[in-house]
Design an enzyme around this catalytic site. Structure first.
Site, short mmCIF file in Angstrom:
data_model
loop_
_atom_site.label_atom_id
_atom_site.label_comp_id
_atom_site.label_asym_id
_atom_site.label_seq_id
_atom_site.Cartn_x
_atom_site.Cartn_y
_atom_site.Cartn_z
CG HIS A 10 -5.81 -8.79 1.30
ND1 HIS A 10 -5.96 -9.23 0.00
CD2 HIS A 10 -5.76 -7.44 1.22
CE1 HIS A 10 -5.99 -8.20 -0.81
NE2 HIS A 10 -5.87 -7.10 -0.11
CE LYS A 17 -5.95 -1.01 5.20
NZ LYS A 17 -7.28 -1.26 4.59
CG HIS A 29 -5.22 0.59 -3.95
ND1 HIS A 29 -4.46 0.78 -2.81
CD2 HIS A 29 -6.13 -0.36 -3.64
CE1 HIS A 29 -4.92 -0.01 -1.86
NE2 HIS A 29 -5.92 -0.71 -2.33
NE ARG A 31 -3.21 -3.57 -1.51
CZ ARG A 31 -2.62 -4.31 -0.58
NH1 ARG A 31 -1.30 -4.40 -0.56
NH2 ARG A 31 -3.32 -4.97 0.31
CE1 TYR A 60 -6.45 -6.92 -6.58
CE2 TYR A 60 -6.52 -8.11 -4.50
CZ TYR A 60 -6.40 -6.93 -5.20
OH TYR A 60 -6.25 -5.75 -4.52
NE ARG A 94 -3.49 -2.35 2.80
CZ ARG A 94 -3.17 -3.47 3.42
NH1 ARG A 94 -1.96 -3.60 3.97
NH2 ARG A 94 -4.03 -4.46 3.52
#
Length: 308
Positions: free
Chosen positions: A280, A183, A254, A257, A289, A159
């Protein structure tokens, strides 16, 4: 309605929830602002309906608040996020014994629209990276940096905030891996390939020393004034580069990504390996994806098969 205009029983709860997010949850500043904005909006609506303490919250009130959001044009994804925020807030309030019953237990969010993310074709990325390599050939430090940034974004799928937060020591050049703080302060190790390694090494040798100042610290990527590059600068850079390509609607970091994830899966990478690379928490997030890949496969089939 600001905190001071709310009844004390609601504003005190909002302040306590803010402390919980900063302390126990340790969420990012961006996430904290989004959570508090949603909860402040809810409590303001509740106060307008006569609520003075959290115990006055009830399911109908929550539904009417979401209805106001919907009528004002909020997208389904936004409504889903706000519903999740409210459920987190009321669950916290129940644990803290600020309410006796959780009014959000039966609050249903609208199903989120799963739009396919913008993906660059391999040929487009080859052209883009070739242009950046050519621009960096004369050693101008920002051009050298830009090449390294884009190579690393595509190579790792990190990210933009993760990239901006990288320090030099997060690189392991021998193993060609990157230590990333994602995150929820979760750390992961991400591999990168030879082209990215060459570009980053070039930046560290020829570019960074020319921009570094006393206040640069350990930051891997620097801005023109020697400070750590910020997310806005990276977004503007990538947007400008993608717009200059002229043959893609993809935009922003993004897109790199998304492209990295899609190309990994197209090349046969395991879904869980891609999940780990992207950071994730849920495999379902990574599975979008596979939809991109299937969509591309379907288009290829329709173009090539005589009885498609």
């Amino acid at each position: 309605m600001e905190n001071e205009e709310m009844p004390p029983g609601l504003s005190d709860a909002l302040d306590a929830f803010a402390g919980y997010l900063s302390g126990e949850r340790a969420v990012s500043a961006h996430t904290r602002r989004a959570y508090l904005g949603d909860v402040r909006s809810l409590l303001a609506h509740a106060a307008s309906e006569g609520a003075s303490v959290l115990g006055d919250l009830e399911l109908g009130m929550l539904r009417r608040w979401l209805g106001v959001q919907s009528q004002s044009g909020a997208a389904r994804a936004t409504l889903a996020r706000r519903s999740a925020t409210v459920r987190s807030f009321t669950a916290w309030a129940l644990r803290e014994e600020r309410i006796a019953v959780d009014p959000a237990l039966r609050l249903k969010a609208p199903k989120r629209e799963r739009s396919l993310p913008g993906v660059l074709q391999s040929s487009q990325l080859t052209r883009l990276l070739g242009q950046l390599e050519h621009s960096a050939a004369d050693g101008e430090p920002l051009a050298v940096r830009n090449r390294a940034i884009v190579e690393l974004l595509y190579a790792t799928g990190v990210r933009v905030g993760e990239l901006a937060g990288l320090d030099i020591d997060d690189l392991d050049p021998d193993r060609r891996t990157l230590r990333v703080l994602g995150k929820g302060n979760k750390e992961r190790t991400v591999p990168y390939g030879v082209p990215a390694a060459v570009a980053v090494d070039d930046w560290l040798r020829r570019g960074r020393p020319l921009l570094a100042r006393e206040n640069s610290g350990p930051a891997l990527f620097l801005g023109a004034r020697g400070r750590r590059v910020d997310q806005r600068q990276v977004r503007e850079l990538v947007n400008r580069l993608l717009e200059a390509l002229g043959d893609t609607s993809a935009s922003g970091p993004h897109a790199l990504r998304h492209s990295a994830a899609t190309h990994l899966l197209d090349g046969g990478a395991d879904l869980r390996a891609v999940q780990e690379i992207l950071g994730h928490s849920s495999l379902a997030t990574t599975q979008i994806y596979t939809h991109v890949s299937v969509d591309r496969l379907r288009k290829s089939y329709q173009q090539a098969h005589p009885r498609a």
